[in-house]
Design a protein around this motif. Structure first.
Motif, PDB file in Angstrom:
ATOM      1  N   GLU A   1      -5.625   4.284   1.932  1.00 13.80           N
ATOM      2  CA  GLU A   1      -4.730   3.310   1.311  1.00 13.80           C
ATOM      3  C   GLU A   1      -4.150   2.470   2.471  1.00 13.80           C
ATOM      4  O   GLU A   1      -3.525   1.294   2.226  1.00 13.80           O
ATOM      5  CB  GLU A   1      -3.604   3.851   0.443  1.00 13.80           C
ATOM      6  CG  GLU A   1      -4.199   4.457  -0.967  1.00 13.80           C
ATOM      7  CD  GLU A   1      -4.481   3.055  -1.573  1.00 13.80           C
ATOM      8  OE1 GLU A   1      -3.988   2.152  -1.840  1.00 13.80           O
ATOM      9  OE2 GLU A   1      -5.745   3.371  -2.437  1.00 13.80           O
ATOM     10  N   GLU A   2      -3.654   2.990   3.458  1.00 15.43           N
ATOM     11  CA  GLU A   2      -3.155   2.321   4.758  1.00 15.43           C
ATOM     12  C   GLU A   2      -4.220   1.188   5.540  1.00 15.43           C
ATOM     13  O   GLU A   2      -3.782   0.519   6.273  1.00 15.43           O
ATOM     14  CB  GLU A   2      -2.658   3.016   5.746  1.00 15.43           C
ATOM     15  CG  GLU A   2      -1.444   3.677   5.361  1.00 15.43           C
ATOM     16  CD  GLU A   2      -0.767   4.753   6.242  1.00 15.43           C
ATOM     17  OE1 GLU A   2      -1.594   4.920   7.455  1.00 15.43           O
ATOM     18  OE2 GLU A   2       0.213   5.449   5.998  1.00 15.43           O
TER      19      GLU A   2
ATOM     20  N   ASN B   1       0.925  -1.068  -0.074  1.00 22.38           N
ATOM     21  CA  ASN B   1       0.006  -0.032   0.060  1.00 22.38           C
ATOM     22  C   ASN B   1       0.925   1.185  -0.039  1.00 22.38           C
ATOM     23  O   ASN B   1       0.553   2.205  -0.713  1.00 22.38           O
ATOM     24  CB  ASN B   1      -1.085  -0.075   1.343  1.00 22.38           C
ATOM     25  CG  ASN B   1      -2.066  -1.145   1.129  1.00 22.38           C
ATOM     26  OD1 ASN B   1      -2.384  -1.468  -0.049  1.00 22.38           O
ATOM     27  ND2 ASN B   1      -2.686  -1.445   2.139  1.00 22.38           N
TER      28      ASN B   1
END
Length: 115
Positions: free
Chosen positions: A85-86, A47
């Motif tokens: 995204e994390e 990611n």
């Protein structure tokens, strides 16, 4: 060697095997924890690399177009995109909670609104 000595020897071996089996179970548990952590870190690394690639692409694209005002939503948007995204929610319903590797329609709706 008498029967009692043989029985005692078998009992000792049985005890040792039990201890080894317990140690093996402990090692298996630690290995499982390490494998899970490795997988989590691999996903996070993936990611982060995608985010880095995306950030570099946006910077390159912005540099090619010139620094037109309004061409990039801003630092706050980048931070929210990074959080998403994390693997965290950025929607107002579950902000900050883990997404469990699933997309959230409310979070994605936020990105659609900011374009």
């Amino acid at each position: 060697m008498g029967n009692r000595e043989i029985f005692d020897q078998v009992s000792d071996m049985e005890k040792q095997i039990g201890e080894l089996y317990e140690q093996l179970g402990d090692l298996k548990g630690r290995l499982s924890d390490l494998l899970e952590e490795n997988h989590r870190l691999a996903v996070e690394n993936h990611n982060l690399r995608n985010h880095l690639d995306h950030t570099e692409a946006v910077k390159d694209n912005t540099a090619k177009k010139g620094s037109k005002k309004g061409s990039h939503p801003g630092e706050g948007y980048d931070n929210l995109a990074r959080l998403y995204e994390e693997g965290f929610h950025i929607c107002n319903l579950e902000f900050g909670s883990p997404r469990r590797n699933e997309d959230c329609i409310f979070c994605l709706d936020f990105f659609d609104k900011t374009k």
